[in-house]
Design a protein around this motif. Structure first.
Motif, PDB file in Angstrom:
ATOM      1  N   HIS A 127       7.754   4.735  -4.289  1.00  0.00           N
ATOM      2  CA  HIS A 127       8.882   5.248  -3.342  1.00  0.00           C
ATOM      3  C   HIS A 127       8.491   6.168  -2.176  1.00  0.00           C
ATOM      4  CE1 HIS A 127      10.996   3.870  -6.769  1.00  0.00           C
ATOM      5  NE2 HIS A 127      11.985   3.612  -6.066  1.00  0.00           N
ATOM      6  N   GLU A 180      -0.427   0.027   8.011  1.00  0.00           N
ATOM      7  CA  GLU A 180      -0.861  -0.771   6.773  1.00  0.00           C
ATOM      8  C   GLU A 180      -0.651  -0.016   5.463  1.00  0.00           C
ATOM      9  OE1 GLU A 180      -4.717  -3.434   5.699  1.00  0.00           O
ATOM     10  OE2 GLU A 180      -4.342  -2.724   7.657  1.00  0.00           O
ATOM     11  N   ALA A 223       4.413   0.517  -0.498  1.00  0.00           N
ATOM     12  CA  ALA A 223       5.667  -0.129  -0.736  1.00  0.00           C
ATOM     13  C   ALA A 223       5.763  -1.119  -1.487  1.00  0.00           C
ATOM     14  CB  ALA A 223       6.404  -0.073   0.523  1.00  0.00           C
ATOM     15  N   ALA A 224       4.417  -2.074  -1.135  1.00  0.00           N
ATOM     16  CA  ALA A 224       4.329  -3.255  -1.978  1.00  0.00           C
ATOM     17  C   ALA A 224       4.295  -3.262  -3.412  1.00  0.00           C
ATOM     18  CB  ALA A 224       3.298  -4.151  -1.050  1.00  0.00           C
ATOM     19  N   GLU A 225       3.681  -2.188  -3.765  1.00  0.00           N
ATOM     20  CA  GLU A 225       3.464  -1.666  -5.158  1.00  0.00           C
ATOM     21  C   GLU A 225       4.514  -1.221  -5.739  1.00  0.00           C
ATOM     22  OE1 GLU A 225       0.604  -2.404  -7.072  1.00  0.00           O
ATOM     23  OE2 GLU A 225       0.127  -3.560  -5.584  1.00  0.00           O
ATOM     24  N   GLY A 226       5.899  -0.962  -5.308  1.00  0.00           N
ATOM     25  CA  GLY A 226       6.908  -0.260  -5.761  1.00  0.00           C
ATOM     26  C   GLY A 226       6.841   1.179  -5.506  1.00  0.00           C
ATOM     27  N   ARG A 262       2.742   0.048   4.166  1.00  0.00           N
ATOM     28  CA  ARG A 262       3.065  -1.130   3.541  1.00  0.00           C
ATOM     29  C   ARG A 262       2.572  -1.444   2.055  1.00  0.00           C
ATOM     30  NH1 ARG A 262       2.599  -2.984   9.129  1.00  0.00           N
ATOM     31  NH2 ARG A 262       0.566  -3.623   8.568  1.00  0.00           N
ATOM     32  N   LEU A 263       1.230  -0.927   2.097  1.00  0.00           N
ATOM     33  CA  LEU A 263       0.511  -1.300   0.782  1.00  0.00           C
ATOM     34  C   LEU A 263       1.152  -0.486  -0.259  1.00  0.00           C
ATOM     35  CD1 LEU A 263      -1.951  -2.363  -0.728  1.00  0.00           C
ATOM     36  CD2 LEU A 263      -3.236   0.005  -0.235  1.00  0.00           C
TER      37      LEU A 263
END
Length: 321
Positions: free
Chosen positions: A294, A283, A289-292, A286-287
Motif C-alpha cells: 500500500h 516503474e 503496487a504489484a506486490e500488494g 508499479r513494482l
C-alpha cells in the motif's frame, strides 16, 4: 534546456577572454542567453561575473574571443547597446539628497526619455514598486529594501530590453527579498524582458533562473538548467514513500533484489530510495503496487542548485589541489 535555432539569442559569448596583466578575469567563456530568459551567472567573488557584465556593455575591451548583444559587438557598438540595457549594481547608487521622484526624472533625462512620457513612466514605476507613498521623500529616509526597489525602478525608466542585475537582494530582509524576487519574475514572465542575474543567492537563482552558468576563476565550469547540471554530475535524487503498517521489510527485500532502482533504506512505514534516473520512479511505484504493498504518498527530493554548486566547487578544488 536546449533552444531551437528559431529562438532569438540576445547575448552570445564565444571564447570571450579578458586578462588584467597575468590575471585571467574571464577565460574563454562561451554561453548564450535567450530573449525573455532569466539567466543566472553564479560564482565566488572574483569568479568573473562583473567583468562579464562590463564586457557585454562595452565598458571593457576583450583580450580575445567575441561577444554579441542584440547582434551588436559591444567593443564597437557599446553606446547603442547601453541605450537598450539597464544595469543595477550590488550597492544601490542612489543619491540620498534627492527624492524618489526626482531620481527617476534625473535618469530619464540622462537616457533621453521623451519629456512627455517622463511623468507617466515615473508614477507607474513608483506605484509598481511600492514607492508611490514615499515618492516625494528624500531617499536618505528610505530603508535598504526601498532603495533597492528604487534602483530597479531607475534601471527600468528607459524601458530596456535587457537587464543586468548584480546581487539585487543583497542585505535585504526576507520580506523585501520576496518582493524583489517577485518583481524580477514579472519582468521576465509578464514584460518579456531578458535578465542576466549575478548572484551568490543560490536559492534565488533556483527560484528565478531557467538556466545558469557557474564561473570558477573566470572559466565556465557548468552551464544549463539546475536539474540538467545535477543529472550531468550524476547526482542522485531521493524518493520517499509512505507504506502500510508492517510492509517496509517486504519492500526492502524486493528492492534489494533490484539494484537498478538504487539504494533502499527505511524506518517505520517510510521507504527511502536513492536513485539517479527520474524515469524509474513510475516503474518503482508499479513494482511495489504489484506486490500488494500500500503506497500512501510519494515524494521526490531533487538535488538543489546549492547541492550542484558545492559539488562543482569540491570537484574543481580537488582537480587543482
Amino acid at each position: 534546456m536546449r533552444y531551437s535555432a528559431t529562438v532569438e539569442m540576445v547575448i552570445s559569448l564565444r571564447n570571450l577572454t579578458r586578462a588584467f596583466g597575468d590575471n585571467l578575469a574571464l577565460d574563454a567563456a562561451s554561453f548564450e542567453v535567450a530573449a525573455g530568459e532569466v539567466f543566472g551567472l553564479l560564482g565566488h567573488n572574483g569568479a568573473g561575473k562583473t567583468t562579464t557584465v562590463r564586457l557585454l556593455n562595452g565598458l571593457l575591451e576583450p583580450t580575445s574571443g567575441s561577444a554579441s548583444v542584440f547582434g551588436l559587438d559591444p567593443s564597437r557598438d557599446g553606446t547603442q547597446i547601453r541605450r537598450r540595457t539597464g544595469v543595477s549594481t550590488e550597492t544601490p547608487s542612489v543619491d540620498d539628497r534627492m527624492t524618489g521622484r526626482d531620481t527617476l526624472h534625473y535618469f530619464a533625462e540622462l537616457y533621453g526619455v521623451p519629456k512627455r512620457e517622463v511623468a507617466g513612466r515615473t508614477t507607474a514605476l513608483l506605484a509598481g514598486y511600492g514607492l508611490i507613498g514615499a515618492a516625494d521623500d528624500r531617499v536618505g529616509s528610505y530603508s535598504k529594501g526601498m532603495k533597492q526597489r528604487l534602483a530597479l525602478a531607475r534601471t527600468l525608466i528607459h524601458e530596456p530590453e535587457l537587464l543586468f542585475l548584480d546581487e539585487p537582494t543583497s542585505g535585504l530582509d526576507p520580506v523585501a527579498t520576496k518582493g524583489v524576487n517577485e518583481l524580477i519574475g514579472r519582468l521576465s514572465r509578464e514584460e518579456g524582458r531578458t535578465v542576466l542575474l549575478c548572484t551568490h543567492n543560490l536559492a534565488q537563482a533556483q527560484q528565478l533562473c531557467q538556466r545558469v552558468a557557474v564561473l570558477e576563476k573566470g572559466r565556465v565550469v557548468a552551464l544549463g538548467a539546475p536539474h540538467e547540471l545535477a543529472r550531468d554530475l550524476g547526482m542522485r535524487r531521493s524518493i520517499e514513500l509512505q507504506l502500510g503498517d508492517g510492509e517496509l521489510g517486504r519492500a526492502l527485500t524486493l528492492l534489494r533484489s533490484r539494484p537498478e532502482f538504487g539504494t533502499a533504506t527505511g524506518t517505520g512505514g517510510t521507504l527511502q530510495v536513492t536513485t539517479v534516473e527520474r524515469e524509474l520512479i513510475p516503474e518503482l511505484v508499479r513494482l511495489l503496487a504489484a506486490e500488494g504493498l500500500h503506497i500512501y504518498s510519494v515524494e521526490t527530493s531533487e538535488p538543489s542548485l546549492e547541492d550542484v554548486y558545492f559539488e562543482l566547487y569540491d570537484r574543481q578544488s580537488g582537480a587543482t589541489a
